[in-house]
Design a protein around this motif. Structure first.
Motif, PDB file in Angstrom:
ATOM      1  N   THR A   7       0.822  -1.205   0.000  1.00 50.87           N
ATOM      2  CA  THR A   7       0.000   0.000   0.000  1.00 50.87           C
ATOM      3  C   THR A   7       0.864   1.266   0.000  1.00 50.87           C
ATOM      4  O   THR A   7       0.608   2.198  -0.753  1.00 50.87           O
ATOM      5  CB  THR A   7      -0.925  -0.011   1.233  1.00 50.87           C
ATOM      6  OG1 THR A   7      -1.534  -1.292   1.307  1.00 50.87           O
ATOM      7  CG2 THR A   7      -1.988   1.052   1.136  1.00 50.87           C
ATOM      8  N   ASP A  32      -1.545 -11.048  -2.034  1.00 47.44           N
ATOM      9  CA  ASP A  32      -2.327  -9.809  -2.035  1.00 47.44           C
ATOM     10  C   ASP A  32      -1.786  -8.906  -3.142  1.00 47.44           C
ATOM     11  O   ASP A  32      -0.741  -8.282  -2.996  1.00 47.44           O
ATOM     12  CB  ASP A  32      -2.200  -9.138  -0.660  1.00 47.44           C
ATOM     13  CG  ASP A  32      -2.957  -7.811  -0.592  1.00 47.44           C
ATOM     14  OD1 ASP A  32      -3.500  -7.376  -1.633  1.00 47.44           O
ATOM     15  OD2 ASP A  32      -2.997  -7.221   0.502  1.00 47.44           O
ATOM     16  N   HIS A  63     -11.588  -2.430  -8.359  1.00 49.71           N
ATOM     17  CA  HIS A  63     -12.031  -1.087  -7.932  1.00 49.71           C
ATOM     18  C   HIS A  63     -10.848  -0.156  -7.673  1.00 49.71           C
ATOM     19  O   HIS A  63     -11.042   1.034  -7.479  1.00 49.71           O
ATOM     20  CB  HIS A  63     -12.979  -1.146  -6.728  1.00 49.71           C
ATOM     21  CG  HIS A  63     -12.368  -1.568  -5.417  1.00 49.71           C
ATOM     22  ND1 HIS A  63     -12.862  -2.599  -4.668  1.00 49.71           N
ATOM     23  CD2 HIS A  63     -11.334  -1.084  -4.697  1.00 49.71           C
ATOM     24  CE1 HIS A  63     -12.163  -2.737  -3.553  1.00 49.71           C
ATOM     25  NE2 HIS A  63     -11.223  -1.825  -3.554  1.00 49.71           N
ATOM     26  N   LYS A  64      -9.643  -0.702  -7.667  1.00 51.31           N
ATOM     27  CA  LYS A  64      -8.494   0.182  -7.453  1.00 51.31           C
ATOM     28  C   LYS A  64      -7.961   0.736  -8.772  1.00 51.31           C
ATOM     29  O   LYS A  64      -7.792   1.931  -8.926  1.00 51.31           O
ATOM     30  CB  LYS A  64      -7.381  -0.564  -6.717  1.00 51.31           C
ATOM     31  CG  LYS A  64      -7.660  -0.758  -5.250  1.00 51.31           C
ATOM     32  CD  LYS A  64      -6.389  -1.086  -4.498  1.00 51.31           C
ATOM     33  CE  LYS A  64      -6.524  -0.842  -3.017  1.00 51.31           C
ATOM     34  NZ  LYS A  64      -7.394  -1.794  -2.329  1.00 51.31           N
ATOM     35  N   PHE A  70     -16.396   1.178  -7.049  1.00 56.33           N
ATOM     36  CA  PHE A  70     -16.275   0.544  -5.752  1.00 56.33           C
ATOM     37  C   PHE A  70     -17.592  -0.177  -5.388  1.00 56.33           C
ATOM     38  O   PHE A  70     -18.657   0.403  -5.578  1.00 56.33           O
ATOM     39  CB  PHE A  70     -15.979   1.641  -4.720  1.00 56.33           C
ATOM     40  CG  PHE A  70     -15.566   1.134  -3.395  1.00 56.33           C
ATOM     41  CD1 PHE A  70     -14.267   0.724  -3.175  1.00 56.33           C
ATOM     42  CD2 PHE A  70     -16.490   1.035  -2.370  1.00 56.33           C
ATOM     43  CE1 PHE A  70     -13.879   0.243  -1.938  1.00 56.33           C
ATOM     44  CE2 PHE A  70     -16.107   0.548  -1.143  1.00 56.33           C
ATOM     45  CZ  PHE A  70     -14.799   0.158  -0.934  1.00 56.33           C
TER      46      PHE A  70
HETATM   47  C1  LIG Z   1      -1.911  -4.137  -0.801  1.00 55.56           C
HETATM   48  C2  LIG Z   1      -3.328  -3.882  -0.363  1.00 55.56           C
HETATM   49  N1  LIG Z   1      -4.065  -4.897   0.097  1.00 55.56           N
HETATM   50  C3  LIG Z   1      -5.344  -4.713   0.490  1.00 55.56           C
HETATM   51  C4  LIG Z   1      -5.923  -3.472   0.475  1.00 55.56           C
HETATM   52  C5  LIG Z   1      -7.343  -3.349   0.937  1.00 55.56           C
HETATM   53  O1  LIG Z   1      -8.185  -2.998  -0.085  1.00 55.56           O
HETATM   54  P1  LIG Z   1      -9.793  -3.122  -0.012  1.00 55.56           P
HETATM   55  O2  LIG Z   1     -10.171  -2.947   1.412  1.00 55.56           O
HETATM   56  O3  LIG Z   1     -10.272  -2.011  -0.871  1.00 55.56           O
HETATM   57  O4  LIG Z   1     -10.123  -4.467  -0.532  1.00 55.56           O
HETATM   58  C6  LIG Z   1      -5.181  -2.384   0.016  1.00 55.56           C
HETATM   59  C7  LIG Z   1      -5.774  -1.022   0.002  1.00 55.56           C
HETATM   60  O5  LIG Z   1      -5.105  -0.027  -0.043  1.00 55.56           O
HETATM   61  C8  LIG Z   1      -3.864  -2.591  -0.444  1.00 55.56           C
HETATM   62  O6  LIG Z   1      -3.133  -1.581  -0.918  1.00 55.56           O
END
Ligand SMILES: Cc1ncc(COP(=O)(O)O)c(C=O)c1O
Length: 241
Positions: A7, A32, A63-64, A70
């Motif tokens: 993140t 992830d 959604h990212k 979203f």
């Molecule tokens: C690496 C990573 N994993 C998981 C998430 C969680 O994303 P979400 O709650 O939108 O599924 C994020 C969100 O910033 C992320 O950057």
């Protein structure tokens, strides 16, 4: 858990090496790829999933960075029975004739009722097409590359991490200012002042104690002029402090 695209800085974990360890010790390996997973539609980023055959589950979030409203997360699992063993409940009113013949997604997680999220993703894929999506993603990455080049050319700014995809982590570092605290304070002010203009919205993180500005270039229709304007604005705000 291995992360492809953390993140904070979009760091990529060495999946193959992690997968060797997890399979040796029979540990569930989740991958992830929430943000960076979208780049896997490009052949040139397939190196990120070397070793994926040893993973048990994988997630990425359209959604990212895949233009899907979203929320929409795509989850892949090798052994669906593991989820079913954990989550299935079978009261009389949920027993159906097709049990065991179809995927009852209610048995794969906590919720029973759920929205048909796959439909909006299907529309996105149908409307852009694979080639269209690839072009957009490549375009974003090349804009980030352009910004990285501008930062590297500018003696008052520096990159704080290597750039792999479309996230650029950088800071203002005017000549003569060496104190970490002072640099952190200046960059925090830049972030707030830039965002208060309402013209762009950049975020921040801390990398090894250094306050980092983060610009992510991933909005559906972002173009070169947007990135140029944002970079110009950051430069103006920084030199006005
Ligand atoms: C690496 C990573 N994993 C998981 C998430 C969680 O994303 P979400 O709650 O939108 O599924 C994020 C969100 O910033 C992320 O950057």
């Amino acid at each position: 858990m291995a992360t492809l695209g953390t993140t904070g800085s979009t760091a990529i974990d060495p999946l193959k090496r992690i997968a060797e360890i997890s399979s040796k010790y029979n540990i569930w390996l989740h991958v992830d790829a929430a943000f960076a997973g979208t780049a896997l539609i490009l052949d040139e980023f397939k190196w990120m999933i070397e070793g994926i055959e040893k993973a048990d589950s994988f997630v990425f979030n359209p959604h990212k960075w895949m233009f899907t409203n979203f929320d929409c997360s795509a989850y892949f699992i090798k052994d669906k029975q593991a989820l079913i063993n954990t989550f299935a409940i079978n009261p009389e009113y949920l027993r159906t004739e097709t049990q065991g013949q179809v995927n009852d997604y209610r048995d794969w997680g906590i919720q029973l009722g759920r929205r048909f999220r796959a439909l909006k993703l299907w529309f996105v894929i149908r409307s852009f097409g694979v080639k269209g999506l690839q072009e957009k993603i490549r375009g974003h990455i090349s804009l980030a590359q352009w910004l990285e080049g501008e930062i590297n050319k500018n003696t008052s700014f520096e990159m704080l991490t290597p750039r792999t995809l479309n996230l650029v982590c950088f800071r203002y570092k005017p000549l003569g200012v060496e104190s970490l605290d002072e640099l952190n304070t200046i960059n925090e002010r830049i972030l707030h002042e830039v965002n208060q203009t309402g013209k762009v919205f950049i975020t921040h993180t801390k990398l090894n104690g250094s306050y980092s500005l983060r610009m992510v270039i991933g909005q559906t229709n972002v173009g070169k002029t947007h990135v140029e304007k944002a970079w110009k604005l950051i430069g103006e705000v920084a030199s006005s402090l």
